[in-house]
Design a protein around this motif. Structure first.
Motif, short mmCIF file in Angstrom:
data_model
loop_
_atom_site.label_atom_id
_atom_site.label_comp_id
_atom_site.label_asym_id
_atom_site.label_seq_id
_atom_site.Cartn_x
_atom_site.Cartn_y
_atom_site.Cartn_z
N THR B 6 61.93 -45.89 -3.90
CA THR B 6 62.55 -45.01 -2.87
C THR B 6 62.18 -45.58 -1.48
O THR B 6 60.89 -45.73 -1.24
CB THR B 6 61.99 -43.65 -2.57
OG1 THR B 6 62.56 -42.92 -4.04
CG2 THR B 6 62.55 -42.64 -1.79
N LEU B 8 62.23 -45.06 2.68
CA LEU B 8 62.70 -44.29 3.89
C LEU B 8 62.70 -45.26 4.87
O LEU B 8 61.66 -46.05 5.17
CB LEU B 8 61.80 -43.35 3.92
CG LEU B 8 61.38 -42.30 2.71
CD1 LEU B 8 60.47 -41.17 3.21
CD2 LEU B 8 62.70 -41.57 2.39
N ASN B 32 66.87 -45.78 -4.41
CA ASN B 32 67.05 -44.68 -3.35
C ASN B 32 66.82 -44.99 -2.02
O ASN B 32 65.65 -45.56 -1.85
CB ASN B 32 66.20 -43.44 -3.93
CG ASN B 32 66.38 -43.06 -5.61
OD1 ASN B 32 67.60 -42.86 -5.89
ND2 ASN B 32 65.82 -43.39 -6.13
N GLN B 33 67.43 -44.50 -0.86
CA GLN B 33 67.03 -44.69 0.46
C GLN B 33 67.65 -43.77 1.26
O GLN B 33 68.57 -42.98 0.94
CB GLN B 33 67.51 -46.25 0.78
CG GLN B 33 69.20 -46.66 0.48
CD GLN B 33 69.57 -46.60 1.70
OE1 GLN B 33 69.42 -46.28 2.63
NE2 GLN B 33 71.23 -46.44 1.44
N LYS B 34 66.61 -43.49 2.38
CA LYS B 34 67.32 -42.55 3.47
C LYS B 34 67.08 -43.16 4.63
O LYS B 34 65.79 -43.54 5.15
CB LYS B 34 66.45 -41.05 3.08
CG LYS B 34 67.01 -40.10 3.76
CD LYS B 34 66.30 -38.76 3.31
CE LYS B 34 66.88 -37.51 4.22
NZ LYS B 34 66.28 -36.46 3.65
N LEU B 35 68.02 -43.32 5.39
CA LEU B 35 67.99 -43.65 6.78
C LEU B 35 67.56 -42.37 7.68
O LEU B 35 68.29 -41.40 7.90
CB LEU B 35 69.61 -43.99 7.46
CG LEU B 35 69.54 -44.33 8.70
CD1 LEU B 35 68.54 -45.42 9.13
CD2 LEU B 35 70.93 -45.04 9.03
N LEU B 36 66.36 -42.58 8.30
CA LEU B 36 65.96 -41.56 9.36
C LEU B 36 65.72 -42.07 10.63
O LEU B 36 66.33 -43.15 10.91
CB LEU B 36 64.39 -41.28 8.84
CG LEU B 36 64.29 -40.87 7.40
CD1 LEU B 36 62.87 -40.75 7.11
CD2 LEU B 36 65.03 -39.43 7.18
N GLU B 42 62.15 -38.01 12.90
CA GLU B 42 61.93 -37.86 11.41
C GLU B 42 60.87 -38.64 10.82
O GLU B 42 60.73 -38.36 9.39
CB GLU B 42 63.40 -38.18 10.92
CG GLU B 42 64.42 -37.12 11.23
CD GLU B 42 65.95 -37.40 11.06
OE1 GLU B 42 66.77 -36.63 10.83
OE2 GLU B 42 66.24 -38.68 10.38
N GLU B 47 58.67 -35.08 4.63
CA GLU B 47 59.20 -36.17 3.67
C GLU B 47 58.43 -37.38 3.82
O GLU B 47 57.87 -38.08 2.66
CB GLU B 47 60.59 -36.22 4.07
CG GLU B 47 61.18 -37.00 2.89
CD GLU B 47 63.04 -37.15 3.13
OE1 GLU B 47 63.32 -36.58 4.39
OE2 GLU B 47 63.63 -37.61 2.34
#
Lengths: 258, 258
Positions: B6, B8, B32-36, B42, B47
């Motif tokens: 993961t 972020l 898995n990746q999430k652009l913050l 953020e 998280e």
């Protein structure tokens, strides 16, 4: 023996000390070495510039290979002398990950120390009072972080000086609590990244030692104190202890209330 | 595939980009990746804090292993996936030494860029004008260097502002000339540490790309321009190009006279 190696270094400079510990750990005693003086601007001498166009210490040469950045030299030595002396990068992923992580957090730790140490600031102000030029003052601090330079340059007034110092100290306290917590989790007698001594210790211990030299309280930071006590007896660390610390075992107590 | 990983991250952050390039190079797509959003704070969300007590991006997890520092994550990925994808650390001492050296000089390069980019300063001043609090402003810049924070904090006046900016720019020009010289010596079509793409490119290219986004002249720095042109077509780099750069291909021309 390591007669094809040359190290130019300054006493008490954590980056120089890192390389010296790594050399000891890899049984690379007997290298050519020369202790230079930052105060005398010897890190800007032709001898240094021939190896290091940035004019910084450490400057390190192995045969024709030049590796001046302290972290780079540590990685290089471990890689080139893997099976010699102590193994400094563990094999298992579970140990490697925290080793890399702490090594690079160690750069932030060192920066926060450099920003927060009023004795360094004091030295700078002394120089300024002696009428030294701005460029001299910048050179002398060029082996610390830019932030120190900025700090001194832009904040001549007493009031700002105090508030900045206060903020820098708070940042260092936050940082110290992080590291105290890391060691707490690892348990007694541990090294920075687990049970074994590793590159994390090679690179971060000089910062920890500098903190205690400047009066950090082992009562307030017992895990860091325990770690310091453990590592300072290690042969590689003892063999490379800064000579001017041996001459004057006690630094200013500037960090005692930290 | 890398479904046990993961990331972020924030768009346009060189440290985040380094890890994304490394993941692509090691054929670790599908993580898995999430652009913050830094602007929305953020990176200080629960998280992030769950993985990274510093509240910084990138934050990276592989199974139960956490490696947040960008250089640490790059080393970790190369070490754990040595025989997968592209080899990022060369075998020969002659190639390894400059790779390590340039990687760590790359931290200085990035710092000089961060200190010298007036568009970042501009964004900060905008925030201040909108009445945002000091702490907000510090948080937003906490993924750059402390020096940027100091700069803004201590130099409200126009005159000092200009002289500091001038000095920072001079420091960046000196740095740019060093890197231009390194590439000049290596010859056409070379990567940063020799003929092969390596961790030096993974870690330093995002800095180079940021320079050109902010208007650096490829006429004044032809070798850096050539290097940028070569690398920006590399699949790992294209696949990880900052999305907001794709939306707005041209940044402010703040570095055009550099």
């Amino acid at each position: 023996m390591a007669q094809d190696m040359t190290l130019l270094w300054g006493s008490g400079s954590p980056p120089c000390w890192r390389v010296m510990i790594a050399l000891e750990e890899k049984n690379l005693q007997g290298y050519n070495q020369k202790l230079l003086s930052f105060e005398k601007m010897e890190h800007k001498s032709q001898e240094v510039l021939d190896i290091n166009s940035r004019g910084q210490l450490p400057s390190f040469k192995h045969g024709d290979v030049i590796v001046n950045e302290s972290y780079a030299a540590c990685f290089y030595l471990e890689s080139q002398f893997k099976s010699q002396g102590n193994k400094l990068i563990p094999d298992s992923p579970a140990e490697q990950a925290p080793m890399y992580q702490r090594m690079f957090e160690g750069l932030t730790f060192y920066e926060k120390l450099s920003n927060s140490n009023p004795s360094r600031l004091f030295n700078t102000l002394e120089l300024q009072n002696k009428g030294s030029s701005r460029s001299l003052f910048v050179y002398i601090f060029s082996f610390y972080t830019d932030a120190v330079i900025y700090y001194n340059w832009f904040v001549p007034e007493g009031e700002r000086h105090d508030s900045a110092l206060k903020r820098n100290k708070e940042a260092l306290v936050t940082e110290l609590k992080l590291w105290e917590g890391y060691l707490q989790k690892l348990g007694s007698g541990s090294h920075l990244a687990g049970p074994s001594f590793s590159l994390a210790d090679v690179t971060v211990f000089p910062t920890v030692a500098t903190l205690f030299r400047f009066g950090l309280s082992a009562e307030k930071y017992p895990k860091l104190g325990e770690y310091y006590a453990l590592l300072k007896e290690r042969p590689s660390v003892k063999a490379s202890w800064p000579p001017h610390w041996l001459e004057n075992p006690k630094g200013q107590d500037t960090l005692k209330d930290m």
